[in-house]
Design a protein around this motif. Sequence first.
Motif, PDB file in Angstrom:
ATOM      1  N   THR A 180       0.834  -1.201   0.000  1.00  0.00           N
ATOM      2  CA  THR A 180       0.000   0.000   0.000  1.00  0.00           C
ATOM      3  C   THR A 180       0.867   1.248   0.000  1.00  0.00           C
ATOM      4  O   THR A 180       0.649   2.173  -0.795  1.00  0.00           O
ATOM      5  CB  THR A 180      -0.901   0.010   1.246  1.00  0.00           C
ATOM      6  N   ALA A 181       1.869   1.263   0.884  1.00  0.00           N
ATOM      7  CA  ALA A 181       2.740   2.435   0.981  1.00  0.00           C
ATOM      8  C   ALA A 181       3.524   2.629  -0.310  1.00  0.00           C
ATOM      9  O   ALA A 181       3.694   3.757  -0.776  1.00  0.00           O
ATOM     10  CB  ALA A 181       3.687   2.296   2.169  1.00  0.00           C
ATOM     11  N   LEU A 182       3.973   1.517  -0.887  1.00  0.00           N
ATOM     12  CA  LEU A 182       4.761   1.611  -2.129  1.00  0.00           C
ATOM     13  C   LEU A 182       3.917   2.180  -3.263  1.00  0.00           C
ATOM     14  O   LEU A 182       4.344   3.077  -3.991  1.00  0.00           O
ATOM     15  CB  LEU A 182       5.292   0.226  -2.518  1.00  0.00           C
ATOM     16  N   ARG A 183       2.685   1.667  -3.378  1.00  0.00           N
ATOM     17  CA  ARG A 183       1.810   2.148  -4.438  1.00  0.00           C
ATOM     18  C   ARG A 183       1.547   3.646  -4.260  1.00  0.00           C
ATOM     19  O   ARG A 183       1.652   4.432  -5.203  1.00  0.00           O
ATOM     20  CB  ARG A 183       0.489   1.366  -4.434  1.00  0.00           C
ATOM     21  N   LEU A 184       1.257   4.025  -3.026  1.00  0.00           N
ATOM     22  CA  LEU A 184       0.982   5.437  -2.753  1.00  0.00           C
ATOM     23  C   LEU A 184       2.197   6.301  -3.102  1.00  0.00           C
ATOM     24  O   LEU A 184       2.063   7.368  -3.698  1.00  0.00           O
ATOM     25  CB  LEU A 184       0.611   5.614  -1.273  1.00  0.00           C
ATOM     26  N   SER A 185       3.381   5.818  -2.757  1.00  0.00           N
ATOM     27  CA  SER A 185       4.612   6.565  -3.040  1.00  0.00           C
ATOM     28  C   SER A 185       4.787   6.787  -4.524  1.00  0.00           C
ATOM     29  O   SER A 185       5.049   7.908  -4.975  1.00  0.00           O
ATOM     30  CB  SER A 185       5.825   5.800  -2.503  1.00  0.00           C
ATOM     31  N   VAL A 186       4.646   5.702  -5.309  1.00  0.00           N
ATOM     32  CA  VAL A 186       4.870   5.806  -6.753  1.00  0.00           C
ATOM     33  C   VAL A 186       3.815   6.718  -7.374  1.00  0.00           C
ATOM     34  O   VAL A 186       4.126   7.584  -8.205  1.00  0.00           O
ATOM     35  CB  VAL A 186       4.853   4.404  -7.405  1.00  0.00           C
ATOM     36  N   GLN A 187       2.563   6.556  -6.940  1.00  0.00           N
ATOM     37  CA  GLN A 187       1.495   7.387  -7.502  1.00  0.00           C
ATOM     38  C   GLN A 187       1.709   8.867  -7.191  1.00  0.00           C
ATOM     39  O   GLN A 187       1.677   9.710  -8.091  1.00  0.00           O
ATOM     40  CB  GLN A 187       0.132   6.950  -6.945  1.00  0.00           C
ATOM     41  N   THR A 188       1.951   9.193  -5.924  1.00  0.00           N
ATOM     42  CA  THR A 188       2.066  10.605  -5.558  1.00  0.00           C
ATOM     43  C   THR A 188       3.304  11.224  -6.193  1.00  0.00           C
ATOM     44  O   THR A 188       3.248  12.361  -6.662  1.00  0.00           O
ATOM     45  CB  THR A 188       2.117  10.786  -4.033  1.00  0.00           C
ATOM     46  N   ALA A 189       4.416  10.477  -6.239  1.00  0.00           N
ATOM     47  CA  ALA A 189       5.638  11.035  -6.834  1.00  0.00           C
ATOM     48  C   ALA A 189       5.416  11.304  -8.316  1.00  0.00           C
ATOM     49  O   ALA A 189       5.899  12.311  -8.849  1.00  0.00           O
ATOM     50  CB  ALA A 189       6.816  10.087  -6.633  1.00  0.00           C
ATOM     51  N   THR A 190       4.664  10.432  -8.989  1.00  0.00           N
ATOM     52  CA  THR A 190       4.410  10.615 -10.412  1.00  0.00           C
ATOM     53  C   THR A 190       3.517  11.831 -10.656  1.00  0.00           C
ATOM     54  O   THR A 190       3.811  12.670 -11.516  1.00  0.00           O
ATOM     55  CB  THR A 190       3.768   9.350 -11.006  1.00  0.00           C
ATOM     56  N   VAL A 191       2.444  11.941  -9.880  1.00  0.00           N
ATOM     57  CA  VAL A 191       1.561  13.104 -10.049  1.00  0.00           C
ATOM     58  C   VAL A 191       2.324  14.387  -9.715  1.00  0.00           C
ATOM     59  O   VAL A 191       2.210  15.396 -10.423  1.00  0.00           O
ATOM     60  CB  VAL A 191       0.294  12.963  -9.173  1.00  0.00           C
ATOM     61  N   ALA A 192       3.122  14.344  -8.650  1.00  0.00           N
ATOM     62  CA  ALA A 192       3.899  15.535  -8.269  1.00  0.00           C
ATOM     63  C   ALA A 192       4.842  15.935  -9.392  1.00  0.00           C
ATOM     64  O   ALA A 192       5.008  17.125  -9.680  1.00  0.00           O
ATOM     65  CB  ALA A 192       4.677  15.273  -6.982  1.00  0.00           C
ATOM     66  N   THR A 193       5.442  14.948 -10.059  1.00  0.00           N
ATOM     67  CA  THR A 193       6.362  15.252 -11.160  1.00  0.00           C
ATOM     68  C   THR A 193       5.605  15.893 -12.329  1.00  0.00           C
ATOM     69  O   THR A 193       6.097  16.847 -12.948  1.00  0.00           O
ATOM     70  CB  THR A 193       7.077  13.967 -11.633  1.00  0.00           C
ATOM     71  N   LEU A 194       4.401  15.396 -12.607  1.00  0.00           N
ATOM     72  CA  LEU A 194       3.595  15.992 -13.681  1.00  0.00           C
ATOM     73  C   LEU A 194       3.272  17.449 -13.346  1.00  0.00           C
ATOM     74  O   LEU A 194       3.380  18.338 -14.199  1.00  0.00           O
ATOM     75  CB  LEU A 194       2.309  15.189 -13.892  1.00  0.00           C
ATOM     76  N   VAL A 195       2.895  17.690 -12.100  1.00  0.00           N
ATOM     77  CA  VAL A 195       2.609  19.064 -11.676  1.00  0.00           C
ATOM     78  C   VAL A 195       3.855  19.931 -11.858  1.00  0.00           C
ATOM     79  O   VAL A 195       3.789  21.052 -12.379  1.00  0.00           O
ATOM     80  CB  VAL A 195       2.154  19.084 -10.193  1.00  0.00           C
ATOM     81  N   CYS A 196       5.010  19.395 -11.449  1.00  0.00           N
ATOM     82  CA  CYS A 196       6.260  20.149 -11.572  1.00  0.00           C
ATOM     83  C   CYS A 196       6.592  20.445 -13.028  1.00  0.00           C
ATOM     84  O   CYS A 196       7.071  21.528 -13.351  1.00  0.00           O
ATOM     85  CB  CYS A 196       7.414  19.384 -10.928  1.00  0.00           C
ATOM     86  N   LEU A 197       6.339  19.473 -13.931  1.00  0.00           N
ATOM     87  CA  LEU A 197       6.598  19.690 -15.352  1.00  0.00           C
ATOM     88  C   LEU A 197       5.725  20.818 -15.879  1.00  0.00           C
ATOM     89  O   LEU A 197       6.180  21.717 -16.581  1.00  0.00           O
ATOM     90  CB  LEU A 197       6.314  18.410 -16.144  1.00  0.00           C
ATOM     91  N   LEU A 198       4.452  20.755 -15.498  1.00  0.00           N
ATOM     92  CA  LEU A 198       3.472  21.722 -15.976  1.00  0.00           C
ATOM     93  C   LEU A 198       3.827  23.147 -15.543  1.00  0.00           C
ATOM     94  O   LEU A 198       3.672  24.101 -16.303  1.00  0.00           O
ATOM     95  CB  LEU A 198       2.091  21.332 -15.414  1.00  0.00           C
ATOM     96  N   LEU A 199       4.303  23.284 -14.318  1.00  0.00           N
ATOM     97  CA  LEU A 199       4.616  24.610 -13.797  1.00  0.00           C
ATOM     98  C   LEU A 199       6.099  24.953 -13.917  1.00  0.00           C
ATOM     99  O   LEU A 199       6.463  26.106 -14.083  1.00  0.00           O
ATOM    100  CB  LEU A 199       4.204  24.691 -12.314  1.00  0.00           C
ATOM    101  N   GLY A 200       6.934  23.933 -13.801  1.00  0.00           N
ATOM    102  CA  GLY A 200       8.371  24.170 -13.701  1.00  0.00           C
ATOM    103  C   GLY A 200       9.040  24.487 -15.018  1.00  0.00           C
ATOM    104  O   GLY A 200       9.955  25.317 -15.063  1.00  0.00           O
ATOM    105  N   VAL A 201       8.608  23.829 -16.113  1.00  0.00           N
ATOM    106  CA  VAL A 201       9.240  24.086 -17.407  1.00  0.00           C
ATOM    107  C   VAL A 201       9.001  25.530 -17.842  1.00  0.00           C
ATOM    108  O   VAL A 201       9.956  26.232 -18.220  1.00  0.00           O
ATOM    109  CB  VAL A 201       8.761  23.064 -18.473  1.00  0.00           C
TER     110      VAL A 201
END
Lengths: 279, 262
Positions: free
Chosen positions: A65-86
Amino acid sequence: MTSAEAPTAARGGPPRRRRAQRVPAALLVPALAGLLFLVLPLAGLVVRAPWASLPQRLTEPGALTALRLSVQTATVATLVCLLLGVPLAWLLARARFPGRRLVRALVTVPLVLPPVVGGVALLLVFGRRGLLGGWLDATFGFTLPFTTTGVVVAEAFVAMPFLVIAVEGALRGADTRYEEAAATLGAGRWTTFTHVTLPLVAPGVAAGAVLCWARALGEFGATITFAGNYPGVTQTMPLAVYQTIEGGDLDGAVVLSLVLLTVSVAILAGLRDKWITSA
Amino acid sequence: MGPRMVRATLAGLTALTLAGCGGGTGSSPGGSTSGSGVTGTVTVFAAASLTESFTRIGEDFEAANPGVTVRFNFAGSSALANQINQGAPADVFASAAPKNMQAVTDAGNGDGSPATFARNQLVIAVPRGNPKRIAALADLTRPGLKVALCAEQVPCGAAAARVLSAARVPLRPVTLEQDVKGALSKVKLGEVDAALVYRTDTRAAADDVDGVEFPESAGAVNDYPVVVLKNAPNRAGARAFVAYVRSDRGTAVLTGAGFQAP
């Protein structure tokens, strides 16, 4: 950080042939010491791992459960960062405006800020009594702390500077003559950005995204402070590891750490081969 | 931008990431000890809930023993027990529960048997003025109410779990904090409406929070044991400090903070 203002960096050209030379000891010794320093703690984890009970521990539902949550949140966070950071990186590298150096310094603040302080700062803004959080709560009845979205916010806050710095560095290193040529041919700034600039710095964006994802995956301090710790909702892998240590179960913590390590290294290695080295 | 540059950037930033991942509790061995008498530094690892009272006792102890410096490491009892068992150079361990103390003594790191020096009881911490009018344990299950508990691994969480299951109150907290101060700070910040913490914690934070007493907490009173550690760098100092904690003056500070005498 690259701060070279030169628009054209040396690029391409035939690879220079180097004679096989002995590596100077003055470089080799500290290099190997550095490598050892980075690798030894990982070796410690591997040596200390309870290999006999590993299969049984791996299938415990809490870990997955923790692993799935980690991978999911890190991926969404990266998408958010791409959208705003680039776009932010583009602004820092290409646009001229007063206070640009200050803005760049501000962008790197989360890098030097202890993540726990970052978590407190997020609470003061997005918390129930926070500047924006109070309004969110009153208007929409929505609060970020203790939610999975809160985890994403904490991770994005801590990880975005890595993306911005990497992309800005790539933009500064890229040859601006292509952009200028596109402009002379009548392309607007947006078209130039999407059709010329972005493909040019794609490897840099990929590298930044990978770093950003890795940082988000390992995020602990801001997450536990801002989003709290509840299994299945906000308890990511690093939090699960910490709680397992707290419970005195060192073996369990080592297993969880190895799982996180294996998954992140596998994903990073996969992405690296695919994107980064094929520039 | 060629692959070499990407790799260089990656390497540089990875170094930054790792540099940012520090943490943990620094602790170094105590100062020089001079065989007999009490001098030097006494390093005390104490449960987070002892922060205020032990700081006070430490000052009193220093005043009574010129030349002695007391250094504290306050954290969750289980984290402290881990640090001690991994070889942290501490002189005294004061735990918020016998279980965490046992982890240390079972590992052979205690010098002699631990002594109970205080007891503590749970209360419901609510923001000052009790805006949600919480009066009993069962009120915590009200829909929409956000409650913080300690994780079961730490004493305040174990006590909370005992109380809730004995009272058959099916509470779903929004967060499981790693020590009691974490749970309390979520109340102070207004992020939760209530938390189960020790009576002493609400007393120490009386400016921001109120403590609501509830009868079920009598079923989960925490004993606080203290022990001199086997590898204490300053054993004489450690013994003197433990004796001071258990003295009338030490007990007076503890009961003043809301602890019960053992």
